[in-house]
Design an enzyme around this catalytic site. Structure first.
Site, PDB file in Angstrom:
ATOM      1  N   LYS A 178      -2.983 -13.826  12.392  1.00  0.00           N
ATOM      2  CA  LYS A 178      -3.172 -14.273  13.857  1.00  0.00           C
ATOM      3  C   LYS A 178      -2.547 -13.374  14.872  1.00  0.00           C
ATOM      4  CE  LYS A 178      -1.268 -17.039  16.825  1.00  0.00           C
ATOM      5  NZ  LYS A 178      -2.003 -16.605  17.929  1.00  0.00           N
ATOM      6  N   GLY A 236      10.137 -18.359  16.358  1.00  0.00           N
ATOM      7  CA  GLY A 236      10.445 -18.493  15.027  1.00  0.00           C
ATOM      8  C   GLY A 236      11.190 -19.613  14.411  1.00  0.00           C
ATOM      9  N   GLU A 253      10.796 -11.518  12.277  1.00  0.00           N
ATOM     10  CA  GLU A 253      11.292 -10.561  13.216  1.00  0.00           C
ATOM     11  C   GLU A 253      11.206 -10.978  14.547  1.00  0.00           C
ATOM     12  OE1 GLU A 253      12.120  -7.546  12.284  1.00  0.00           O
ATOM     13  OE2 GLU A 253      11.318  -7.674  10.171  1.00  0.00           O
ATOM     14  N   CYS A 287      10.989  -5.312  21.673  1.00  0.00           N
ATOM     15  CA  CYS A 287      12.100  -6.270  21.062  1.00  0.00           C
ATOM     16  C   CYS A 287      13.371  -5.591  20.992  1.00  0.00           C
ATOM     17  CB  CYS A 287      11.718  -6.895  19.601  1.00  0.00           C
ATOM     18  SG  CYS A 287      11.149  -5.464  18.547  1.00  0.00           S
ATOM     19  N   GLU A 387      16.949 -12.689  26.662  1.00  0.00           N
ATOM     20  CA  GLU A 387      15.978 -11.468  26.447  1.00  0.00           C
ATOM     21  C   GLU A 387      14.896 -11.716  27.628  1.00  0.00           C
ATOM     22  OE1 GLU A 387      12.955 -11.981  23.400  1.00  0.00           O
ATOM     23  OE2 GLU A 387      13.340  -9.834  22.935  1.00  0.00           O
TER      24      GLU A 387
HETATM   25  P1  NAD Z   1       5.678 -15.632  20.940  1.00  0.00           P
HETATM   26  O1  NAD Z   1       6.819 -15.958  20.069  1.00  0.00           O
HETATM   27  O2  NAD Z   1       5.526 -16.200  22.268  1.00  0.00           O
HETATM   28  O3  NAD Z   1       4.464 -15.490  20.202  1.00  0.00           O
HETATM   29  C1  NAD Z   1       4.210 -14.740  18.992  1.00  0.00           C
HETATM   30  C2  NAD Z   1       2.909 -15.190  18.127  1.00  0.00           C
HETATM   31  O4  NAD Z   1       3.408 -16.762  17.611  1.00  0.00           O
HETATM   32  C3  NAD Z   1       1.783 -15.296  18.785  1.00  0.00           C
HETATM   33  O5  NAD Z   1       0.629 -14.978  18.287  1.00  0.00           O
HETATM   34  C4  NAD Z   1       1.736 -16.861  19.422  1.00  0.00           C
HETATM   35  O6  NAD Z   1       0.395 -17.119  19.496  1.00  0.00           O
HETATM   36  C5  NAD Z   1       2.092 -17.359  18.226  1.00  0.00           C
HETATM   37  N1  NAD Z   1       2.821 -18.676  18.318  1.00  0.00           N
HETATM   38  C6  NAD Z   1       3.138 -19.158  19.502  1.00  0.00           C
HETATM   39  N2  NAD Z   1       3.668 -20.542  19.311  1.00  0.00           N
HETATM   40  C7  NAD Z   1       3.616 -20.773  18.091  1.00  0.00           C
HETATM   41  C8  NAD Z   1       3.954 -21.870  16.980  1.00  0.00           C
HETATM   42  N3  NAD Z   1       4.267 -22.966  17.790  1.00  0.00           N
HETATM   43  N4  NAD Z   1       3.794 -21.848  15.857  1.00  0.00           N
HETATM   44  C9  NAD Z   1       3.161 -20.340  15.285  1.00  0.00           C
HETATM   45  N5  NAD Z   1       2.837 -19.565  16.009  1.00  0.00           N
HETATM   46  C10 NAD Z   1       3.082 -19.582  17.376  1.00  0.00           C
HETATM   47  O7  NAD Z   1       6.230 -14.094  21.288  1.00  0.00           O
HETATM   48  P2  NAD Z   1       5.394 -13.088  22.462  1.00  0.00           P
HETATM   49  O8  NAD Z   1       5.724 -13.542  23.718  1.00  0.00           O
HETATM   50  O9  NAD Z   1       4.137 -12.754  21.913  1.00  0.00           O
HETATM   51  O10 NAD Z   1       6.240 -11.906  22.166  1.00  0.00           O
HETATM   52  C11 NAD Z   1       7.502 -11.338  22.632  1.00  0.00           C
HETATM   53  C12 NAD Z   1       8.542 -11.911  21.616  1.00  0.00           C
HETATM   54  O11 NAD Z   1       8.104 -11.092  20.273  1.00  0.00           O
HETATM   55  C13 NAD Z   1       9.934 -11.262  21.948  1.00  0.00           C
HETATM   56  O12 NAD Z   1      10.928 -12.125  22.003  1.00  0.00           O
HETATM   57  C14 NAD Z   1       9.947  -9.857  21.178  1.00  0.00           C
HETATM   58  O13 NAD Z   1      11.350  -9.779  21.336  1.00  0.00           O
HETATM   59  C15 NAD Z   1       9.687 -10.358  20.024  1.00  0.00           C
HETATM   60  N6  NAD Z   1       9.256  -9.197  19.181  1.00  0.00           N
HETATM   61  C16 NAD Z   1      10.019  -9.217  17.932  1.00  0.00           C
HETATM   62  C17 NAD Z   1       9.738  -7.848  17.096  1.00  0.00           C
HETATM   63  C18 NAD Z   1      10.880  -7.550  15.895  1.00  0.00           C
HETATM   64  O14 NAD Z   1      10.299  -6.647  15.367  1.00  0.00           O
HETATM   65  N7  NAD Z   1      11.932  -8.156  15.996  1.00  0.00           N
HETATM   66  C19 NAD Z   1       9.004  -7.055  17.565  1.00  0.00           C
HETATM   67  C20 NAD Z   1       8.035  -7.286  18.673  1.00  0.00           C
HETATM   68  C21 NAD Z   1       8.326  -8.321  19.509  1.00  0.00           C
END
Ligand code: NAD
Length: 493
Positions: A178, A236, A253, A287, A387
């Site tokens: 997803k 997460g 991650e 990130c 962040e």
């Molecule tokens: P997000 O947490 O909003 O969403 C990530 C994914 O989770 C999306 O597919 C979203 O639809 C899904 N999601 C949202 N709510 C959910 C829930 N309740 N249950 C399950 N899935 C759900 O993050 P974003 O805005 O897409 O991305 C930015 C974040 O990602 C930043 O915090 C960034 O640091 C992090 N990130 C981390 C890494 C790493 O390797 N550590 C890499 C890239 C991005």
């Protein structure tokens, strides 16, 4: 405009509720595609398809590693052949400059090739064990985990998916994937490639739609054996709670607020250039971004002057024209970043440059934010603690090495960090003290498919890439063989 569909059990299908959503170009506001939106029912169907392919059909899981490796190589070749299209999709959908998107596609190709080779290298171990139960041979084998749910963010739409899909599929798992709703186009193309290459049906399933409903369903489903997630720390945490229902394996991650520590003896011009890469690459939507510059007081003014000169020279524009920076991914992300900028000003940080939208010419239609530097920051400021995920960097100063280390670690995150100094011993000393999983000395950001990626503290659990990235998707089974079958005489005492 034909609706882009979900991919479940080897078929392209509409969402069961008939709903769709739009994908738009953040540089222009133009609609790029209409996408079928998955419902919870569709997520369940995708899980059932993955479960059947792993536990019943077993074609992929039982395929020998040579044949599986060959298929993974075929996928890598097909991605390479479609590089221009995939790069354009990510540039238009997400907003990253075309050359950065092309670099992501190269990395994706290498990632598949790396895991195609890695699954054929020796794994498991043989153990010398005591003779308490007679003469035994003990050894281990690695087996696929089963059904893996994989949820990714939008900042590297193709690559964050590939970091999960390549090792998990190579290891013989079946997957429900997803991607983030705002950027799905390159992932749809990737799944078309899976189909074109002949990946057996049910092995890789694609569902697209809101995280709160279908992400939640995947994380909590008792039929999912593992959930792996890249995204924000708060989501997460929710995934971790949902995964507890059937004690799934998890990989997380998460976010970061990474320190970039610069000593006075560092090559200052080099430090400026790497700091730029650290915070302005991918519009700062990274990130591991070096979002906190922590610099020795004596060189701070000169460093900030040079950094601001370079930041002001950054070109912004349509990603397809290869500017230095494109727009932020969406209006809401732009508003979020602008909100932090206002907070920084209100809390007393000194705005050195940027701090506003960029609306020259055609850019008025998009979500562009100028590269922003805040000086005279303190550890209690919101812009230092949270962040931002945009082109905004804070500057703090230190006088001693101990002070620098304490400042670097004064965060709940632990994803990345860097140190710049000409003193080799100090570089090693300080880097060992930084509580983070990915670190650099005299550089910022380079990472490799061969080396493990992941965070300490609230930045995550587990590692992607490298050998660890494959083992995340494997169970380890211990097998003990009795070398002298027969009565052991245990009860004859
Ligand atoms: P997000 O947490 O909003 O969403 C990530 C994914 O989770 C999306 O597919 C979203 O639809 C899904 N999601 C949202 N709510 C959910 C829930 N309740 N249950 C399950 N899935 C759900 O993050 P974003 O805005 O897409 O991305 C930015 C974040 O990602 C930043 O915090 C960034 O640091 C992090 N990130 C981390 C890494 C790493 O390797 N550590 C890499 C890239 C991005």
């Amino acid at each position: 405009m034909s609706v882009k569909k979900l991919y479940i059990n080897g078929e392209w299908v509409e969402g069961s509720e008939g709903k769709t959503f739009l994908s738009t170009n953040p540089a222009t506001g133009e609609v790029l595609a209409e996408i079928a939106q998955a419902s919870v029912k569709d997520a369940k169907r995708a899980v059932a398809a993955a479960k059947k392919s792993f536990y019943v059909t077993r074609e992929w899981r039982d395929m020998d590693s040579q044949a599986r490796g060959d298929m993974i190589l075929k996928i890598a070749d097909a991605i390479e052949k479609n590089k221009d299209e995939l790069a354009r999709l990510d540039a238009m959908d997400m907003g990253k400059p075309l050359r950065e998107a092309a670099g992501d596609v190269d990395d994706a190709v290498h990632c598949f090739r790396y895991y195609a080779g890695l699954i054929k290298t020796p794994h498991g171990g043989a153990y010398d064990v005591n003779a308490g139960f007679g003469e035994m041979h003990s050894y281990t084998v690695h087996e696929p985990v089963g059904v893996c749910a994989e949820i990714t963010p939008w900042n590297y739409p193709l690559l964050m998916g590939v970091w999960k899909l390549a090792p998990s599929i190579a290891a013989g798992n079946s997957v429900v994937f997803k991607p983030a709703t705002v950027c799905v186009l390159s992932c749809i193309r990737l799944f078309e490639i899976f189909e074109e290459c002949g990946l057996p049906k049910g092995v890789a399933n694609l569902v697209m739609g809101p995280g709160e409903s279908i992400g939640n369903e995947l994380a909590s489903s008792p039929d999912v054996d593992m959930v792996t997630f890249t995204g924000s720390t708060s989501v997460g945490q929710s995934i971790m709670r949902q995964a507890a229902t059937n004690v799934k394996k998890i990989g997380l991650e998460l976010g970061g607020k990474s320190p970039n520590v610069i000593f006075a003896d560092a090559d200052l011009e080099g430090a400026v250039e790497w700091a730029m890469i650290g915070i302005f690459f991918n519009q700062g939507e990274v990130c591991s971004a070096g979002s906190r510059i922590i610099i020795e007081e004596s060189v701070k003014d000169e460093f900030v002057k040079r950094l601001a000169e370079r930041a002001n020279a950054i070109t912004l524009g349509n990603p397809l024209d290869n500017p230095d920076m494109g727009p932020l991914v969406s209006e809401s992300q732009m508003n979020r970043v602008m909100g932090y900028i206002e907070k920084g000003k209100a809390e007393g940080a000194t705005l050195v440059c940027g701090g506003e939208r960029y609306t020259e010419g055609e850019c008025a239609k998009g979500y562009f934010v100028r590269p922003t530097i805040f000086d005279n920051c303190t550890s209690d400021m919101t812009i230092v603690r949270e962040e931002i995920f945009g082109p905004v960097v804070t500057v703090q100063t230190f006088k001693t090495e101990q002070e620098a280390i304490a400042m670097a670690n004064d965060t709940s995150y632990g994803l990345a960090g860097a140190v710049f100094t000409a003193d080799g011993s100090r570089a090693l000393r300080v880097i060992r003290e930084i509580r983070a999983g990915i670190t650099w000395i005299n550089c910022y950001n380079p990472t490799y498919n061969e080396a493990p990626w992941g965070g300490y503290k609230m930045s995550g659990i587990g590692r992607e890439l490298g050998i660890h990235g494959l083992e995340e998707y494997q169970e380890i089974k211990q097998i003990n063989i009795n070398l002298k079958p027969g009565i052991v005489g245990w009860y004859e005492h």
